[in-house]
Design a protein around this motif. Structure first.
Motif, PDB file in Angstrom:
ATOM      1  N   ARG A  19       0.805  -1.201   0.000  1.00  0.00           N
ATOM      2  CA  ARG A  19       0.000   0.000   0.000  1.00  0.00           C
ATOM      3  C   ARG A  19       0.851   1.269   0.000  1.00  0.00           C
ATOM      4  NH1 ARG A  19       0.128   1.557   5.319  1.00  0.00           N
ATOM      5  NH2 ARG A  19      -1.837   2.672   5.323  1.00  0.00           N
ATOM      6  N   VAL A  73      -3.467  -4.329   8.097  1.00  0.00           N
ATOM      7  CA  VAL A  73      -3.201  -4.654   6.701  1.00  0.00           C
ATOM      8  C   VAL A  73      -2.692  -6.090   6.629  1.00  0.00           C
ATOM      9  CG1 VAL A  73      -1.868  -4.099   4.627  1.00  0.00           C
ATOM     10  CG2 VAL A  73      -2.600  -2.263   6.168  1.00  0.00           C
ATOM     11  N   TRP A 130      -2.066  -9.363  -3.398  1.00  0.00           N
ATOM     12  CA  TRP A 130      -3.414  -9.214  -2.850  1.00  0.00           C
ATOM     13  C   TRP A 130      -3.299  -8.509  -1.516  1.00  0.00           C
ATOM     14  CZ3 TRP A 130      -5.401 -11.093   1.791  1.00  0.00           C
ATOM     15  CH2 TRP A 130      -6.783 -10.926   1.969  1.00  0.00           C
ATOM     16  N   ASN A 131      -4.182  -7.522  -1.306  1.00  0.00           N
ATOM     17  CA  ASN A 131      -4.069  -6.684  -0.123  1.00  0.00           C
ATOM     18  C   ASN A 131      -5.454  -6.495   0.498  1.00  0.00           C
ATOM     19  OD1 ASN A 131      -1.870  -4.873   1.145  1.00  0.00           O
ATOM     20  ND2 ASN A 131      -3.672  -3.537   1.122  1.00  0.00           N
ATOM     21  N   GLN A 132      -5.526  -6.637   1.803  1.00  0.00           N
ATOM     22  CA  GLN A 132      -6.745  -6.313   2.546  1.00  0.00           C
ATOM     23  C   GLN A 132      -6.394  -5.323   3.646  1.00  0.00           C
ATOM     24  OE1 GLN A 132      -9.871  -9.254   3.956  1.00  0.00           O
ATOM     25  NE2 GLN A 132      -8.983  -8.713   5.946  1.00  0.00           N
ATOM     26  N   GLU A 133      -7.150  -4.257   3.705  1.00  0.00           N
ATOM     27  CA  GLU A 133      -6.855  -3.182   4.648  1.00  0.00           C
ATOM     28  C   GLU A 133      -8.127  -2.789   5.377  1.00  0.00           C
ATOM     29  OE1 GLU A 133      -4.569   1.133   4.547  1.00  0.00           O
ATOM     30  OE2 GLU A 133      -5.163   0.136   2.697  1.00  0.00           O
ATOM     31  N   THR A 134      -8.063  -2.726   6.706  1.00  0.00           N
ATOM     32  CA  THR A 134      -9.218  -2.385   7.532  1.00  0.00           C
ATOM     33  C   THR A 134      -8.883  -1.185   8.406  1.00  0.00           C
ATOM     34  OG1 THR A 134      -9.842  -4.728   7.596  1.00  0.00           O
ATOM     35  CG2 THR A 134     -10.894  -3.262   9.186  1.00  0.00           C
ATOM     36  N   ARG A 161     -13.376  -1.378   4.929  1.00  0.00           N
ATOM     37  CA  ARG A 161     -12.402  -2.385   4.502  1.00  0.00           C
ATOM     38  C   ARG A 161     -12.191  -2.258   2.998  1.00  0.00           C
ATOM     39  NH1 ARG A 161     -13.007  -8.259   6.749  1.00  0.00           N
ATOM     40  NH2 ARG A 161     -11.799  -7.238   8.399  1.00  0.00           N
ATOM     41  N   ARG A 181     -10.204  -4.054  -0.298  1.00  0.00           N
ATOM     42  CA  ARG A 181      -9.485  -5.196  -0.845  1.00  0.00           C
ATOM     43  C   ARG A 181      -9.101  -4.850  -2.280  1.00  0.00           C
ATOM     44  NH1 ARG A 181     -13.689  -8.558   1.669  1.00  0.00           N
ATOM     45  NH2 ARG A 181     -12.813  -9.647   3.469  1.00  0.00           N
ATOM     46  N   ASN A 182      -7.888  -5.170  -2.652  1.00  0.00           N
ATOM     47  CA  ASN A 182      -7.481  -4.884  -4.021  1.00  0.00           C
ATOM     48  C   ASN A 182      -6.353  -5.822  -4.432  1.00  0.00           C
ATOM     49  OD1 ASN A 182      -4.941  -3.511  -3.084  1.00  0.00           O
ATOM     50  ND2 ASN A 182      -6.408  -2.008  -2.307  1.00  0.00           N
ATOM     51  N   SER A 228      -4.310   4.209  -0.025  1.00  0.00           N
ATOM     52  CA  SER A 228      -5.404   3.872   0.857  1.00  0.00           C
ATOM     53  C   SER A 228      -6.394   5.016   1.014  1.00  0.00           C
ATOM     54  CB  SER A 228      -4.856   3.488   2.229  1.00  0.00           C
ATOM     55  OG  SER A 228      -5.902   3.286   3.146  1.00  0.00           O
TER      56      SER A 228
END
Length: 776
Positions: free
Chosen positions: A169, A418, A441-445, A487, A489-490, A516
């Motif tokens: 990110r 993340v 692959w990225n997930q961010e909250t 959240r 996701r990308n 982000s």
């Protein structure tokens, strides 16, 4: 609205054509590995060390020669940083094309970086960067505490363009990779003392620095150590015309230690860093009062900043099978308080306090394989951060007490997580032709609680005493703030080709990155915020997507005496994030964070180095950028309409031209030598605010130093100068309602006094110093 001096004039284009014909110079850069100091009788040319530049930012099994990397990157090793007397990351702004590594200036040490026209203009800690900063492989979660003193560095690498596959990110503009010094197998030390300061009359005091590092084995070939200490006392470069005092004083201490254990195929290295710095608040110039080409400022309060940072990392490398397994654990604890004279006038019109606390942990586990035809790196990343921010504002204390507005209080807190998975490969599928492919692959909250910064009873978000509103959110009735979570996701892919031939290469690739989304901790105009919520349906601003298409070539002669690196790129930005600043008599300044537009940035870069003789090297660099809005989602001109007036504006933080030239000369004098280094860099003017009323003027930066390497082994003395043309530069140009009267009844964009006033934190002008260095 346009620049007063048109940026695309025929004269300017003629200069560009001339520069293209001559190629431009990049800073003297050397191998990323330190070399032992040879005995006097064994001393060889210092210029020989520049033939190989190694970089680690590609995360392959072994460091790579920069000429072999299919990427636009400029690297500096410890000797190069020392040679140019670089004392903070900001000092590299005038060394590389299309790169601005400035600090915002309102809060000392807060990064305001931009690469290839992608940057921010904010000190709000909840705003994520476009240029990520990594120290020993550890991502720094906020911009605070980034632009401070460099100390005991092995190398700095500036990677231009999106780096989302390997770094994740918030690296849509690029990445700055800092590698601090590692313990050494042999016993060695380095001690430095320097003093510098202004040489022009009417300015501040001296700036003193001492540092020392000792490194070596505890148990030979098994356990190594390194310890270092740094102290800087800055008496303040500027003279405050309000009372004749120095402004910009600072006191900085750094303590650093490292241990490295080697156990066969396993290496474990631990590092710990303590940083403490305090001093004056911003050296703010109000350009509604003073000429923006002067260093004049007059503020009724010096303000302050007080920052403490603990940073630690634990790195393990295990050679297993065909590759190396690497795990990097990082920790950072950051706290900072500031007070600033924001109105930048001799009256008490707008002063502000802030407090920021942040702690983070991160862990990256990756495996890197290297064979004759394949380089493959894959792994996972975890990041967890807690952030809290307080701000208070005191306005119009020049009025009688009964007429003074109440104090503003508010801010925000955020829990941030993340998770990422990534793989990157370069496969030589036919001789000399390689496929480059990567994916992340990225997930961010983000879970946030925001308190509007409005007149209210004293409270503290950091202490947990500020209200944050009730759920569900109701814009019609809510006056305190809100809680919310989001959240993202990308997937960030990269695909390209590289062809290598005759010590050279050509390459091309497409990559995608994301910046982000998140929450604004500085909401001062609730009705404007509520209108944005009504338009989008969200309490947050959305993430920004960047697609970059780049082609390049790196060419060098067989003996390495001449290199030429070229790159051209097109960057497509969707949902461009901007902090739109508006002067406001009620709140001082209103800062709305919005997805304002889709845009395109096109650019070209050239870096060259030639060894003209055994004793002389010349270098050059050139960067060109063209920017335009494709479509607009917000009225950025402030005239109430979204039309061609908005489309004609420049994108902030985009200098159209940067170029530079430099030389390194060595004169051997028997058992001693004299090294002379000169570097010139030009950076074009650029808009700082979205409405283009605020701007940063162009600058011609000249730096030089002369070093006498004495007959005494390891002892040298230097005379150095920075910004020798005494060019005025500022970290920002925020519009304010406070300042001198306008010369006309209409605000004139890019006139000497474009608004009623500005907050423009000044950067140092001409600075000259001397240094003694002893190494053993």
């Amino acid at each position: 609205m346009t620049f007063a001096t048109p940026l695309r004039s025929p004269l300017r284009l003629g200069k560009i054509a001339l520069l293209l014909g001559t190629a431009a110079l990049t800073p003297f850069a050397a191998s990323a590995q330190d070399a032992e100091v040879p005995a006097a009788e064994e001393r060889t040319s210092a210029l020989d060390t520049i033939n190989e530049i190694l970089v680690t930012g590609t995360k392959t099994r072994d460091a790579e020669n920069v000429q072999d990397v299919a990427l636009a990157v400029t690297a500096f090793n410890a000797d190069t940083l020392e040679a140019f007397k670089i004392r903070d990351i900001q000092g590299l702004s005038f060394q590389t094309p299309n790169v601005s590594l400035d600090q915002i200036g309102t809060s000392r040490g807060t990064a305001n970086f931009a690469i290839r026209g992608l940057g921010i203009n904010s000190s709000i800690p909840s705003i994520d960067p476009t240029v990520g900063v990594f120290v020993d492989g550890v991502y720094l979660g906020i911009n605070g505490g980034v632009v401070f003193d460099l100390f005991d560095l092995d190398s700095v690498e500036i990677l231009r363009g999106p780096q989302g596959v390997l770094f994740g990110r918030n690296v849509t503009g690029g990445a700055v990779v800092l590698n601090t010094g590692n313990p050494t197998e042999d016993f060695r030390g380095k001690f430095r003392a320097a003093v510098d300061g202004p040489v022009d009359s009417g300015r501040g005091g001296a700036n003193y620095t001492v540092s020392g590092v000792i490194s070596g084995p505890i148990v030979e070939d098994t356990l190594l150590f390194k310890v270092g200490a740094y102290y800087n006392k800055d008496e303040g470069y500027f003279r405050n015309l309000f009372d004749g005092s120095n402004q910009g004083a600072a006191d900085t201490k750094i303590l650093r230690g490292a241990l490295e254990g080697r156990f066969g195929d396993l290496m474990i290295r631990a590092k710990l860093d303590y940083f403490d710095s305090n001093g004056d608040g911003p050296a703010g110039q109000n350009r509604g009062i003073f000429d923006r080409e002067s260093f004049d400022l007059s503020i009724d309060e010096p303000g302050f900043y007080d920052t403490q940072i603990w940073t630690g990392s634990l790195t393990a490398e295990w050679d297993i099978g065909p590759g190396t397994l690497t795990n990097i654990f990082g920790y950072r604890d950051y706290s900072a308080r500031t007070r600033g004279d924001i109105d930048s006038t001799p009256a008490f019109l707008f002063h502000s306090n802030t407090e920021t606390v942040q702690d983070q942990i991160s862990n990256e586990l990756r495996y890197a394989i290297a064979t004759d035809s394949l380089d493959l790196t894959f792994g996972g990343f975890y990041f967890d951060q807690n952030l809290a921010y307080d701000e208070s504002r005191e306005l119009r204390r020049d009025l009688p007490v009964a007429n003074q507005p109440p104090v503003f209080f508010g801010g925000g807190r955020q829990a941030h997580e993340v998770i990422g998975l990534f793989a990157n490969a370069q496969w030589e599928f036919v001789p000399n032709l390689s496929l480059i492919a990567g994916i992340r692959w990225n997930q961010e909250t983000k879970d946030a609680a925001v308190t509007y910064i409005v007149p209210r009873a004293p409270c503290s978000v950091v202490a947990g005493t500020c209200p944050t509103g009730t759920a569900p959110f109701n814009a019609a009735t809510e006056t305190n703030g809100f809680t919310d979570d989001v959240r993202f996701r990308n997937v960030s892919p990269k695909l390209g080709l590289q062809y290598q031939f005759a010590n050279s290469q050509i390459y091309g690739h497409w990559s995608r990155g994301f910046r982000s989304g998140g929450y604004n901790f500085r909401i001062t105009n609730v009705p404007v915020f509520n209108r944005a919520v009504a338009a989008t349906g969200n309490l947050f601003f959305d993430e920004e997507q960047v697609d970059s298409y780049e082609i390049g070539g790196k060419f060098q002669t067989e003996d390495g005496s001449f290199t030429l690196n070229l790159a051209a790129y097109v960057t497509k930005i969707s949902d461009l994030q901007r902090e739109v600043n508006l002067a406001d008599p009620g709140a001082g300044v209103v800062q709305n964070i919005l997805n304002t537009a889709d845009a395109t940035i096109k650019g070209f870069e050239a870096e060259a180095r030639m060894r003209v003789s055994d004793s002389l090297i010349v270098t050059a660099n050139l960067g060109l950028i063209d920017d335009k809005y494709d479509s607009l989602l917000f009225d950025i001109s402030g005239d109430g309409l979204i039309n061609d007036t908005d489309l004609a504006l420049r994108i902030p933080r985009v200098p159209e031209v940067t170029w530079g030239m430099g030389l390194v000369h060595e004169l051997l004098l028997g058992d001693s030598e004299i090294l002379t280094r000169v570097n010139y860099q030009y950076r074009d003017e650029f808009a700082f605010t979205d409405d283009n009323l605020g701007y940063i003027q162009d600058a011609s930066n000249l730096e030089a130093n002369i070093t006498w390497v004495t007959p005494v082994q390891g002892l040298s003395f230097s005379l150095y100068g920075r910004n020798l043309f005494d060019q005025v530069q500022a970290g920002g140009d925020t519009q304010l309602p406070f300042g001198g009267p306008l010369s006309t009844g209409v605000r004139q964009p890019f006139a000497p006094n474009p608004t009623a006033g500005t907050l423009s934190p000044l950067q140092r002008g001409r600075n000259v110093g001397v240094e003694a260095l002893f190494e053993f």
